[in-house]
Design an enzyme around this catalytic site. Structure first.
Site, short mmCIF file in Angstrom:
data_model
loop_
_atom_site.label_atom_id
_atom_site.label_comp_id
_atom_site.label_asym_id
_atom_site.label_seq_id
_atom_site.Cartn_x
_atom_site.Cartn_y
_atom_site.Cartn_z
N GLY A 12 0.84 -1.31 0.03
CA GLY A 12 -0.02 -0.06 0.10
C GLY A 12 0.93 1.23 0.00
O GLY A 12 0.34 2.31 0.52
N ARG A 64 -16.21 -16.35 -8.07
CA ARG A 64 -15.80 -14.74 -8.74
C ARG A 64 -16.87 -13.98 -8.54
O ARG A 64 -16.93 -13.02 -8.11
CB ARG A 64 -15.10 -14.83 -9.75
CG ARG A 64 -13.59 -14.77 -9.58
CD ARG A 64 -12.94 -14.87 -10.96
NE ARG A 64 -13.51 -14.13 -12.04
CZ ARG A 64 -13.26 -13.06 -12.49
NH1 ARG A 64 -12.45 -12.21 -11.52
NH2 ARG A 64 -13.74 -12.30 -13.20
N LEU A 92 -11.33 -7.83 -11.59
CA LEU A 92 -12.85 -7.42 -11.13
C LEU A 92 -13.73 -8.05 -11.85
O LEU A 92 -13.69 -7.90 -13.28
CB LEU A 92 -12.85 -5.69 -10.91
CG LEU A 92 -11.94 -4.95 -9.88
CD1 LEU A 92 -12.21 -3.75 -10.02
CD2 LEU A 92 -12.63 -5.36 -8.47
N ASN A 106 -6.98 2.11 -12.50
CA ASN A 106 -6.06 1.24 -12.07
C ASN A 106 -4.83 1.97 -12.26
O ASN A 106 -4.61 2.58 -13.32
CB ASN A 106 -6.24 -0.27 -12.63
CG ASN A 106 -5.28 -1.08 -12.34
OD1 ASN A 106 -4.80 -1.28 -11.11
ND2 ASN A 106 -4.46 -1.51 -13.24
N THR A 107 -3.63 1.69 -11.28
CA THR A 107 -2.29 1.83 -11.84
C THR A 107 -1.54 0.84 -11.87
O THR A 107 -1.66 -0.34 -11.17
CB THR A 107 -1.52 2.93 -10.77
OG1 THR A 107 -0.34 3.11 -10.97
CG2 THR A 107 -1.48 2.37 -9.22
N HIS A 108 -0.77 0.63 -13.02
CA HIS A 108 -0.17 -0.42 -13.53
C HIS A 108 1.62 -0.34 -13.82
O HIS A 108 1.56 0.75 -14.24
CB HIS A 108 -0.80 -1.17 -14.84
CG HIS A 108 -0.04 -2.39 -15.39
ND1 HIS A 108 -0.43 -3.46 -14.57
CD2 HIS A 108 0.91 -2.48 -16.30
CE1 HIS A 108 0.25 -4.52 -15.45
NE2 HIS A 108 0.96 -4.02 -16.40
C1 GAR Z 1 2.28 -1.06 -7.78
O1 GAR Z 1 3.37 -0.84 -8.41
C2 GAR Z 1 1.05 -1.32 -8.60
O2 GAR Z 1 1.37 -0.85 -10.04
C3 GAR Z 1 1.26 -2.54 -8.84
O3 GAR Z 1 1.37 -3.24 -7.72
C4 GAR Z 1 2.23 -2.20 -6.97
C5 GAR Z 1 1.70 -2.16 -5.56
O4 GAR Z 1 2.58 -1.24 -4.83
N1 GAR Z 1 -0.22 -3.36 -9.23
C6 GAR Z 1 -0.03 -4.38 -10.30
O5 GAR Z 1 0.98 -4.97 -10.52
C7 GAR Z 1 -1.58 -4.76 -10.82
N2 GAR Z 1 -1.38 -5.47 -12.07
P1 GAR Z 1 2.07 -0.71 -3.39
O6 GAR Z 1 1.37 -1.83 -2.62
O7 GAR Z 1 3.36 -0.37 -2.73
O8 GAR Z 1 1.23 0.32 -3.51
#
Ligand code: GAR
EC number: 2.1.2.2
Length: 204
Positions: A12, A64, A92, A106-108
């Site tokens: 997080g 799911r 989701l 979403n952040t990727h």
């Molecule tokens: C982040 O880099 C996010 O982009 C990635 O998980 C990490 C979470 O970091 N998400 C994915 O890979 C989704 N496909 P955090 O828990 O430190 O925020």
């Protein structure tokens, strides 16, 4: 004031960046709740900031779809204007996406459409990529396929391990996510308009 539910699965750090930014009274958004699909360590950040949290474990449901329906019910209790997947590692179900779209982002950790999925950083290293990055996008029914809002490039350096590269990406990602939420809150980024123009472009 934009109200936000953030969904997480892990540590997080992106959630924490959003909590810190939105704790500033001048920031035009508030995190009203944090949801997780596991006992995510990142839930501690919510507690520290006095933000309520909820967990919906897939193991408690026969399929799911039912899990997604409960997750959606929990999210909707907070009537958020925006839902942010920040390291939420589960796809989701379509009903959840349909109910929240286009106010679901979403952040990727890659330059989509390159390296979608759960192992984007590992996959970029395995492919010998010289650069990778971050994409913040609207979530659709696919896996990391929704309309892109913003991207930043991050270099891959000689000797990078998955962890080192992931941390370099996250340093950029946290700022980019906060800025994107700010742009949505101020109307500079119009999710409905981007969603609509993407549909028009892809619908024959
Ligand atoms: C982040 O880099 C996010 O982009 C990635 O998980 C990490 C979470 O970091 N998400 C994915 O890979 C989704 N496909 P955090 O828990 O430190 O925020």
């Amino acid at each position: 004031m934009l109200s936000i539910v953030v969904l997480i699965s892990g540590g997080g750090s992106n959630l924490r960046a959003l909590l810190e930014a939105t704790a500033d009274g001048a920031f035009p958004a508030r995190i009203v709740a944090v949801g997780a699909d596991t006992e995510a360590p990142g839930l501690d950040h919510a507690e520290q900031f006095g933000v309520p949290s909820f967990t919906v474990f897939p193991s408690g449901f026969p399929n799911r779809g039912d899990w997604g329906d409960e997750l959606l019910a929990q999210i909707q209790q907070w009537s958020p204007d925006l839902v942010v997947c920040a390291g939420f590692m589960r796809i989701l179900p379509p009903r959840v996406v349909a109910a929240l779209s286009p106010n679901l982002i979403n952040t990727h950790p890659a330059l989509l459409p390159l390296f979608p999925g759960a192992h984007a950083v590992r996959d970029a290293l395995a492919a010998g990529a010289r650069e990778t990055g971050v994409t913040v996008h609207i979530v659709d029914e696919g896996v990391d396929t929704g309309p892109t809002l913003v991207q930043r490039t991050v270099p891959v350096l000689p000797g990078d391990t998955e962890h080192v590269l992931q941390e370099r990406i996250k340093t950029i990602e946290r700022d980019l996510l906060v800025q994107t939420v700010l742009d949505i809150a101020t109307g500079r980024t119009d999710l409905a308009a981007i969603h609509q123009s993407n549909r028009s472009a892809t619908t024959p």
